[in-house]
Design a protein around this motif. Structure first.
Motif, PDB file in Angstrom:
ATOM      1  N   MET A   9      39.333  32.728  43.640  1.00 16.14           N
ATOM      2  CA  MET A   9      40.784  32.861  43.694  1.00 16.14           C
ATOM      3  C   MET A   9      41.365  33.044  42.293  1.00 16.14           C
ATOM      4  O   MET A   9      42.184  33.937  42.039  1.00 16.14           O
ATOM      5  CB  MET A   9      41.385  31.617  44.362  1.00 16.14           C
ATOM      6  N   LEU A  10      40.916  32.204  41.364  1.00 15.97           N
ATOM      7  CA  LEU A  10      41.442  32.248  39.998  1.00 15.97           C
ATOM      8  C   LEU A  10      40.880  33.420  39.210  1.00 15.97           C
ATOM      9  O   LEU A  10      41.573  34.003  38.363  1.00 15.97           O
ATOM     10  CB  LEU A  10      41.144  30.930  39.281  1.00 15.97           C
ATOM     11  N   GLU A  11      39.634  33.784  39.472  1.00 18.38           N
ATOM     12  CA  GLU A  11      39.066  34.954  38.802  1.00 18.38           C
ATOM     13  C   GLU A  11      39.822  36.224  39.176  1.00 18.38           C
ATOM     14  O   GLU A  11      40.099  37.075  38.325  1.00 18.38           O
ATOM     15  CB  GLU A  11      37.584  35.094  39.158  1.00 18.38           C
ATOM     16  N   LYS A  12      40.176  36.335  40.466  1.00 13.72           N
ATOM     17  CA  LYS A  12      40.948  37.504  40.903  1.00 13.72           C
ATOM     18  C   LYS A  12      42.354  37.484  40.312  1.00 13.72           C
ATOM     19  O   LYS A  12      42.882  38.525  39.905  1.00 13.72           O
ATOM     20  CB  LYS A  12      41.011  37.559  42.431  1.00 13.72           C
ATOM     21  N   ALA A  13      42.963  36.306  40.258  1.00 20.15           N
ATOM     22  CA  ALA A  13      44.301  36.195  39.667  1.00 20.15           C
ATOM     23  C   ALA A  13      44.276  36.621  38.206  1.00 20.15           C
ATOM     24  O   ALA A  13      45.161  37.349  37.739  1.00 20.15           O
ATOM     25  CB  ALA A  13      44.807  34.761  39.802  1.00 20.15           C
ATOM     26  N   LYS A  14      43.265  36.177  37.470  1.00 19.51           N
ATOM     27  CA  LYS A  14      43.135  36.552  36.064  1.00 19.51           C
ATOM     28  C   LYS A  14      42.962  38.064  35.921  1.00 19.51           C
ATOM     29  O   LYS A  14      43.590  38.704  35.074  1.00 19.51           O
ATOM     30  CB  LYS A  14      41.953  35.818  35.429  1.00 19.51           C
ATOM     31  N   GLN A  15      42.121  38.615  36.773  1.00 20.72           N
ATOM     32  CA  GLN A  15      41.873  40.060  36.747  1.00 20.72           C
ATOM     33  C   GLN A  15      43.145  40.846  37.040  1.00 20.72           C
ATOM     34  O   GLN A  15      43.421  41.870  36.407  1.00 20.72           O
ATOM     35  CB  GLN A  15      40.798  40.411  37.774  1.00 20.72           C
ATOM     36  N   ASP A  16      43.925  40.361  38.015  1.00 21.42           N
ATOM     37  CA  ASP A  16      45.148  41.063  38.421  1.00 21.42           C
ATOM     38  C   ASP A  16      46.366  40.653  37.599  1.00 21.42           C
ATOM     39  O   ASP A  16      47.478  41.112  37.857  1.00 21.42           O
ATOM     40  CB  ASP A  16      45.422  40.815  39.903  1.00 21.42           C
ATOM     41  N   LEU A 200      37.902  34.830  23.382  1.00 26.21           N
ATOM     42  CA  LEU A 200      36.561  34.305  23.147  1.00 26.21           C
ATOM     43  C   LEU A 200      35.826  33.934  24.429  1.00 26.21           C
ATOM     44  O   LEU A 200      34.595  33.885  24.448  1.00 26.21           O
ATOM     45  CB  LEU A 200      36.640  33.071  22.233  1.00 26.21           C
ATOM     46  N   ILE A 201      36.566  33.637  25.503  1.00 24.58           N
ATOM     47  CA  ILE A 201      35.916  33.249  26.755  1.00 24.58           C
ATOM     48  C   ILE A 201      36.487  34.050  27.913  1.00 24.58           C
ATOM     49  O   ILE A 201      37.643  34.476  27.873  1.00 24.58           O
ATOM     50  CB  ILE A 201      36.061  31.730  27.037  1.00 24.58           C
ATOM     51  N   ASP A 202      35.665  34.251  28.946  1.00 26.11           N
ATOM     52  CA  ASP A 202      36.064  35.076  30.083  1.00 26.11           C
ATOM     53  C   ASP A 202      36.616  34.277  31.252  1.00 26.11           C
ATOM     54  O   ASP A 202      37.184  34.847  32.171  1.00 26.11           O
ATOM     55  CB  ASP A 202      34.861  35.897  30.577  1.00 26.11           C
ATOM     56  N   VAL A 203      36.424  32.955  31.261  1.00 32.05           N
ATOM     57  CA  VAL A 203      36.814  32.178  32.439  1.00 32.05           C
ATOM     58  C   VAL A 203      38.332  32.001  32.503  1.00 32.05           C
ATOM     59  O   VAL A 203      39.008  32.019  31.465  1.00 32.05           O
ATOM     60  CB  VAL A 203      36.134  30.793  32.448  1.00 32.05           C
ATOM     61  N   PRO A 204      38.885  31.859  33.712  1.00 28.42           N
ATOM     62  CA  PRO A 204      40.321  31.609  33.849  1.00 28.42           C
ATOM     63  C   PRO A 204      40.722  30.315  33.137  1.00 28.42           C
ATOM     64  O   PRO A 204      40.001  29.317  33.179  1.00 28.42           O
ATOM     65  CB  PRO A 204      40.515  31.481  35.364  1.00 28.42           C
ATOM     66  N   LEU A 205      41.875  30.350  32.504  1.00 32.45           N
ATOM     67  CA  LEU A 205      42.398  29.178  31.812  1.00 32.45           C
ATOM     68  C   LEU A 205      43.436  28.486  32.693  1.00 32.45           C
ATOM     69  O   LEU A 205      44.010  29.094  33.597  1.00 32.45           O
ATOM     70  CB  LEU A 205      43.035  29.584  30.480  1.00 32.45           C
ATOM     71  N   ALA A 227      45.454  31.423  34.394  1.00 30.69           N
ATOM     72  CA  ALA A 227      45.492  31.832  35.801  1.00 30.69           C
ATOM     73  C   ALA A 227      45.951  30.719  36.732  1.00 30.69           C
ATOM     74  O   ALA A 227      46.454  30.988  37.816  1.00 30.69           O
ATOM     75  CB  ALA A 227      44.117  32.334  36.231  1.00 30.69           C
ATOM     76  N   LYS A 228      45.757  29.479  36.346  1.00 33.51           N
ATOM     77  CA  LYS A 228      46.164  28.334  37.169  1.00 33.51           C
ATOM     78  C   LYS A 228      47.284  27.591  36.446  1.00 33.51           C
ATOM     79  O   LYS A 228      47.146  27.227  35.275  1.00 33.51           O
ATOM     80  CB  LYS A 228      44.972  27.402  37.397  1.00 33.51           C
ATOM     81  N   VAL A 229      48.383  27.374  37.158  1.00 32.90           N
ATOM     82  CA  VAL A 229      49.547  26.702  36.577  1.00 32.90           C
ATOM     83  C   VAL A 229      49.840  25.452  37.400  1.00 32.90           C
ATOM     84  O   VAL A 229      50.146  25.532  38.589  1.00 32.90           O
ATOM     85  CB  VAL A 229      50.780  27.631  36.572  1.00 32.90           C
ATOM     86  N   ASN A 230      49.737  24.297  36.780  1.00 29.41           N
ATOM     87  CA  ASN A 230      49.935  23.025  37.475  1.00 29.41           C
ATOM     88  C   ASN A 230      51.405  22.634  37.516  1.00 29.41           C
ATOM     89  O   ASN A 230      52.089  22.663  36.485  1.00 29.41           O
ATOM     90  CB  ASN A 230      49.154  21.914  36.774  1.00 29.41           C
ATOM     91  N   VAL A 231      51.876  22.247  38.703  1.00 26.82           N
ATOM     92  CA  VAL A 231      53.257  21.785  38.871  1.00 26.82           C
ATOM     93  C   VAL A 231      53.241  20.493  39.684  1.00 26.82           C
ATOM     94  O   VAL A 231      52.669  20.455  40.776  1.00 26.82           O
ATOM     95  CB  VAL A 231      54.124  22.844  39.576  1.00 26.82           C
ATOM     96  N   SER A 232      53.868  19.469  39.156  1.00 30.71           N
ATOM     97  CA  SER A 232      53.918  18.189  39.858  1.00 30.71           C
ATOM     98  C   SER A 232      55.311  17.574  39.827  1.00 30.71           C
ATOM     99  O   SER A 232      55.958  17.402  40.851  1.00 30.71           O
ATOM    100  CB  SER A 232      52.903  17.205  39.251  1.00 30.71           C
ATOM    101  N   THR A 233      55.775  17.245  38.635  1.00 30.03           N
ATOM    102  CA  THR A 233      56.995  16.448  38.493  1.00 30.03           C
ATOM    103  C   THR A 233      58.217  17.110  39.121  1.00 30.03           C
ATOM    104  O   THR A 233      58.997  16.464  39.843  1.00 30.03           O
ATOM    105  CB  THR A 233      57.264  16.149  37.010  1.00 30.03           C
ATOM    106  N   GLU A 234      58.410  18.397  38.862  1.00 30.06           N
ATOM    107  CA  GLU A 234      59.585  19.077  39.413  1.00 30.06           C
ATOM    108  C   GLU A 234      59.567  19.083  40.939  1.00 30.06           C
ATOM    109  O   GLU A 234      60.625  18.976  41.584  1.00 30.06           O
ATOM    110  CB  GLU A 234      59.653  20.517  38.899  1.00 30.06           C
ATOM    111  N   LEU A 235      58.376  19.192  41.514  1.00 32.76           N
ATOM    112  CA  LEU A 235      58.262  19.245  42.974  1.00 32.76           C
ATOM    113  C   LEU A 235      58.647  17.907  43.601  1.00 32.76           C
ATOM    114  O   LEU A 235      59.460  17.840  44.520  1.00 32.76           O
ATOM    115  CB  LEU A 235      56.838  19.631  43.362  1.00 32.76           C
TER     116      LEU A 235
END
Length: 289
Positions: A9-16, A200-205, A227-235
């Motif tokens: 999921m995250l690899e595709k998000a990074k790619q797109d 320097l690295i290929d993996v999603p951040l 590629a991954k964005v964490n949301v907690s407090t606002e929610l």
């Protein structure tokens, strides 16, 4: 749809070049309204829980509810254990059916972080479970992990490269100036550092501390490889504020169906705004469904 590993999921998000929001859920009902928001926008999504939530609700119970909700709304859904320092809790989550786990050994030395991350990788790799690790120290409070502002440290790009080489970890959360919780001032995000790490690295951040960062800053982080964005407090704040307003406006109305529906709608709108912010609206593709 069954719960899926967040790695593809995250690899595709990074790619797109779009992001996927990982929403912290703290109750069973929150699992359903997060997925309802994502389904209405046709967006992949990640449910994530803290260790405290696992201890409160039970890993097996969370997995069962997440599976049921994912099948009901039929969208790509990952289930992630966030900021865990305890190998046994990680093992419990994986055995229960979590599709992603975070080993947070960022408070240890680089070498110890590598050792602890590899311990989790050895368990998760063959099962297709995503593993997230952290380098540097993100400030703020996450459950019982407290990092004072003066103790927060940014990740070193060359160490990020070496860390991924030594562990094979498929997702990395480098500290780049964000913090958990709501910011007292404008967050000082080190965009140049993100770009350098991404080269320097290929993996999603992974972007930790995504609550209350200006949308344009989050979009810039995503464009640089977050590629991954964490949301907690606002929610959870949107949910709780709606309940508070209900009792301010209607103190005699004690029907849970009334105030919980208002809370759900407020939280759903917040979730939708975050999904649109990272550009994942409409990204559910036939390969996933």
């Amino acid at each position: 749809m069954a719960l899926i590993s967040t790695t593809p999921m995250l690899e595709k998000a990074k790619q797109d070049q779009h992001g996927i929001v990982a929403f912290n859920v703290h109750s069973f009902d929150s699992i359903f309204w997060v997925l309802e928001a994502a389904a209405e926008l046709k967006s992949p999504v990640i449910l994530q829980t803290t260790v405290g939530t696992v201890q409160s609700l039970g890993a097996k119970n969370i997995v069962a509810v997440a599976k049921a909700a994912s099948e009901h709304y039929n969208i790509p859904t990952g289930l992630h254990l966030d900021h865990c320092t305890n190998f046994e809790v990680i093992k419990e989550a994986i055995q229960a059916g979590y599709t992603s786990v975070m080993i947070d050994a960022s408070m240890h030395s680089f070498q110890e972080n590598v050792v602890k991350t590899n311990e989790v990788m050895n368990l998760a790799r063959s099962l297709g479970v995503n593993v997230e690790a952290e380098l540097g120290k993100v400030g703020g409070v996450e459950d019982d992990i407290v990092v004072a502002e003066e103790d927060a440290q940014k990740a070193i790009p060359e160490e990020c490269q070496l860390f991924v080489e030594l562990t094979g970890v498929p997702t990395l959360a480098p500290a780049i100036g964000t913090a958990h919780g709501i910011y007292k001032g404008k967050p000082e995000i080190d965009f140049g550092r993100i770009a350098e790490i991404a080269k320097l690295i290929d993996v999603p951040l992974v972007l930790h501390g995504g609550s209350a960062i200006p949308d344009e800053d989050v979009r810039r982080c995503v464009s640089l490889g977050m590629a991954k964005v964490n949301v907690s407090t606002e929610l959870k704040n949107a949910y709780s504020e709606a309940i508070r307003k209900h009792f301010e406006d209607e103190p005699e109305n004690l029907d849970p169906r009334s105030y919980l529906q208002k809370a759900k709608e407020a939280a759903k709108e917040m979730a939708k705004s975050k999904i649109k912010m990272v550009g994942s609206e409409g990204k559910v593709v036939p390969a996933f469904v």
